[in-house]
Design a protein around this motif. Structure first.
Motif, PDB file in Angstrom:
ATOM      1  N   VAL A  90       0.848  -1.197   0.000  1.00 12.89           N
ATOM      2  CA  VAL A  90       0.000   0.000   0.000  1.00 12.89           C
ATOM      3  C   VAL A  90       0.885   1.248   0.000  1.00 12.89           C
ATOM      4  N   GLU A  91       1.965   1.219   0.785  1.00 11.09           N
ATOM      5  CA  GLU A  91       2.901   2.350   0.801  1.00 11.09           C
ATOM      6  C   GLU A  91       3.486   2.586  -0.594  1.00 11.09           C
ATOM      7  N   TYR A  92       3.857   1.506  -1.288  1.00 12.79           N
ATOM      8  CA  TYR A  92       4.400   1.647  -2.643  1.00 12.79           C
ATOM      9  C   TYR A  92       3.363   2.262  -3.582  1.00 12.79           C
ATOM     10  N   THR A  93       2.106   1.885  -3.393  1.00 16.98           N
ATOM     11  CA  THR A  93       1.038   2.443  -4.222  1.00 16.98           C
ATOM     12  C   THR A  93       0.921   3.950  -4.002  1.00 16.98           C
ATOM     13  N   ARG A  98       2.543   9.772  -5.397  1.00 19.15           N
ATOM     14  CA  ARG A  98       3.431  10.910  -5.149  1.00 19.15           C
ATOM     15  C   ARG A  98       4.244  11.251  -6.399  1.00 19.15           C
ATOM     16  N   LEU A  99       4.736  10.224  -7.079  1.00 19.99           N
ATOM     17  CA  LEU A  99       5.496  10.456  -8.313  1.00 19.99           C
ATOM     18  C   LEU A  99       4.610  11.070  -9.387  1.00 19.99           C
ATOM     19  N   THR A 100       3.361  10.617  -9.435  1.00 20.37           N
ATOM     20  CA  THR A 100       2.409  11.196 -10.390  1.00 20.37           C
ATOM     21  C   THR A 100       2.198  12.675 -10.106  1.00 20.37           C
ATOM     22  N   GLU A 101       2.101  13.006  -8.818  1.00 19.01           N
ATOM     23  CA  GLU A 101       1.922  14.404  -8.423  1.00 19.01           C
ATOM     24  C   GLU A 101       3.144  15.236  -8.798  1.00 19.01           C
ATOM     25  N   LEU A 102       4.345  14.692  -8.531  1.00 19.53           N
ATOM     26  CA  LEU A 102       5.571  15.420  -8.857  1.00 19.53           C
ATOM     27  C   LEU A 102       5.715  15.634 -10.363  1.00 19.53           C
ATOM     28  N   ALA A 103       5.217  14.664 -11.129  1.00 17.79           N
ATOM     29  CA  ALA A 103       5.276  14.786 -12.590  1.00 17.79           C
ATOM     30  C   ALA A 103       4.175  15.697 -13.131  1.00 17.79           C
ATOM     31  N   ARG A 104       3.345  16.198 -12.209  1.00 19.24           N
ATOM     32  CA  ARG A 104       2.252  17.114 -12.562  1.00 19.24           C
ATOM     33  C   ARG A 104       1.279  16.494 -13.559  1.00 19.24           C
ATOM     34  N   ASP A 107      -5.181  14.532 -12.198  1.00 23.56           N
ATOM     35  CA  ASP A 107      -6.115  13.460 -11.837  1.00 23.56           C
ATOM     36  C   ASP A 107      -5.403  12.129 -11.630  1.00 23.56           C
ATOM     37  N   GLY A 108      -4.334  12.148 -10.829  1.00 22.75           N
ATOM     38  CA  GLY A 108      -3.629  10.914 -10.522  1.00 22.75           C
ATOM     39  C   GLY A 108      -4.549   9.892  -9.878  1.00 22.75           C
ATOM     40  N   LYS A 109      -4.270   8.636 -10.126  1.00 25.31           N
ATOM     41  CA  LYS A 109      -5.166   7.569  -9.679  1.00 25.31           C
ATOM     42  C   LYS A 109      -5.087   7.333  -8.180  1.00 25.31           C
ATOM     43  N   TYR A 110      -3.891   7.510  -7.589  1.00 25.53           N
ATOM     44  CA  TYR A 110      -3.693   7.160  -6.187  1.00 25.53           C
ATOM     45  C   TYR A 110      -3.374   8.395  -5.341  1.00 25.53           C
ATOM     46  N   PRO A 111      -3.769   8.371  -4.059  1.00 29.64           N
ATOM     47  CA  PRO A 111      -3.371   9.452  -3.150  1.00 29.64           C
ATOM     48  C   PRO A 111      -1.853   9.545  -3.051  1.00 29.64           C
ATOM     49  N   SER A 112      -1.360  10.720  -2.681  1.00 28.18           N
ATOM     50  CA  SER A 112       0.087  10.945  -2.693  1.00 28.18           C
ATOM     51  C   SER A 112       0.685  11.104  -1.304  1.00 28.18           C
ATOM     52  N   THR A 165      -5.610  20.346  -1.651  1.00 27.54           N
ATOM     53  CA  THR A 165      -5.640  19.670  -2.951  1.00 27.54           C
ATOM     54  C   THR A 165      -4.866  18.355  -2.937  1.00 27.54           C
ATOM     55  N   ARG A 166      -4.314  17.989  -1.799  1.00 27.77           N
ATOM     56  CA  ARG A 166      -3.482  16.779  -1.739  1.00 27.77           C
ATOM     57  C   ARG A 166      -4.226  15.649  -1.034  1.00 27.77           C
ATOM     58  N   ASP A 167      -4.486  14.574  -1.769  1.00 26.69           N
ATOM     59  CA  ASP A 167      -5.195  13.426  -1.212  1.00 26.69           C
ATOM     60  C   ASP A 167      -4.255  12.568  -0.370  1.00 26.69           C
ATOM     61  N   CYS A 168      -4.828  11.867   0.602  1.00 26.65           N
ATOM     62  CA  CYS A 168      -4.013  11.038   1.483  1.00 26.65           C
ATOM     63  C   CYS A 168      -4.799   9.807   1.919  1.00 26.65           C
TER      64      CYS A 168
END
Length: 285
Positions: A90-93, A98-104, A107-112, A165-168
Motif C-alpha cells: 500500500v505504501e508503494y502504491t 506521489r510520483l504522479t503528483e511530482l510529474a504534474r 487526476d492521478g489515480k492514487y493518493p500521494s 488539494t493533496r489526497d491522502c
C-alpha cells in the motif's frame, strides 16, 4: 485468492453512516483502486499461485468488498500472515501517487500522502520514534498507543486544511499495541469517528488489529468495510466469522518453533516472488 464482491446485497443506506452521497462513492472507488492495485494489478503476483512456489500463493488471501462508499479497509490475519508486507505494498502504491503528483500529471489515480502508525516505526531507535509514539519510561504502553492515534488523526485534519488539494490515506497497523479493553475500544472509536468525518482529502483508512474490541468499534461506525484476510485462503470468510473465531476455544496454540518456521516460510515465499518479478523485468528490457 478468494474474492467476493458481494455488491448485489448492498443497500443504499447502512447503519452507522448517513445516506450515501456521490462524493462518498468517490471515496469507495478510490479505496477499491488501491486494494485492486495491491491484490490484482501491479502487486498481484504475491497473492496468486506461482509455479516457483509449487502452486502456492506467497500470501494467501481472502478479499470481500465492502459497501460502495466505504473508505475503511480491515486487514486481518494471524501472525506471520503477510500483513506487514501488505502495508508496504500500500505504501508503494502511495509512492506511485506521489510520483504522479511530482510529474504534474492531472487526476492521478492514487493518493500521494500516507499517515501511518505501525509497530516497525514504533520500535525504531532514536528520538523520532520517541517523539511520535511517546516515551514508555514515562507513560504506559496503552497511553502511548491512544495518544499516538489521537495525534495522527490531528495531523490528518491539519494536513487537510493546509494542503486541500493533496489526497491522502491513513494506515493504522496494530494501533492498539499494549492496550487493555477500554483503551482498545477508545482507539477503535477514534478511528471509526475519523471515517465518519468525511474529510474530502482522506480517501482511505486501512486498519490492522488482532483485537476484537477495535474491530467491533469500527463496525459501529462503518458496518460494511472492505475485508482482507491474509495468510490462510481457508480462513474466516467475513468479518463476522473472524470475530466468532476470536471467541473459539478450538483454535490450536502454536509453538515458538512453529511460528518461526511459518515466518521464515512466508519470508522465503515473498522473496521468491520478488526474484521472479526481477527476472521478468530483465527480460522486458
Amino acid at each position: 485468492m478468494s474474492i467476493d464482491s458481494g455488491q448485489e446485497e448492498l443497500p443504499r443506506q447502512v447503519a452507522g453512516r448517513p445516506e450515501m452521497r456521490e462524493s462518498d462513492l468517490e471515496y469507495g472507488r478510490r479505496t477499491k483502486e488501491i486494494i485492486d492495485n495491491v491484490l490484482r494489478d501491479q502487486f498481484g503476483d504475491f497473492f496468486r499461485s506461482q509455479e516457483v512456489l509449487d502452486g502456492r500463493e506467497a500470501i494467501p488471501c481472502i478479499y470481500k468488498e465492502g459497501d460502495p462508499d466505504s473508505r475503511v479497509v480491515l486487514v486481518l490475519g494471524d501472525n506471520a500472515s503477510g500483513k506487514s508486507y501488505f502495508r508496504r505494498l500500500v505504501e508503494y502504491t502511495v509512492q506511485i501517487g506521489r510520483l504522479t503528483e511530482l510529474a504534474r500529471i492531472p487526476d492521478g489515480k492514487y493518493p500521494s500522502d500516507i499517515f501511518e502508525v505501525s509497530p516497525e516505526e514504533r520500535m525504531e531507535p532514536g528520538s523520532f520514534a520517541a517523539l511520535r509514539y511517546g516515551d514508555e519510561a514515562m507513560h504506559s504502553t496503552g497511553d502511548s498507543s491512544l495518544q499516538m492515534v489521537s495525534r495522527t488523526i490531528g495531523w490528518i485534519r491539519d494536513a487537510a486544511q493546509k494542503k486541500p488539494t493533496r489526497d491522502c490515506i491513513a494506515y493504522f497497523d496494530e494501533p492498539d499495541m499494549g492496550s487493555g479493553l477500554r483503551v482498545a475500544k477508545s482507539i477503535g472509536l477514534l478511528i471509526g469517528s475519523l471515517g465518519a468525518e468525511r474529510i474530502p482529502q482522506l480517501k482511505s483508512i486501512f486498519v490492522t488489529s488482532h483485537n476484537p474490541a477495535v474491530v467491533r468499534q469500527l463496525l459501529k461506525a462503518d458496518s460494511r468495510p472492505h475485508y482482507v484476510f491474509l495468510g490462510d485462503s481457508e480462513g474466516p470468510r467475513t468479518i463476522e466469522d473472524w470475530l466468532e473465531m476470536q471467541k473459539s476455544e478450538e483454535v490450536d496454540p502454536i509453538s515458538p518453533e512453529e511460528l518461526k518456521k511459518l515466518s521464515r516460510q512466508r519470508f522465503s515465499d515473498i522473496q521468491k516472488v520478488l526474484d521472479l518479478r526481477k527476472e521478468r523485468r530483465k527480460k522486458t528490457k
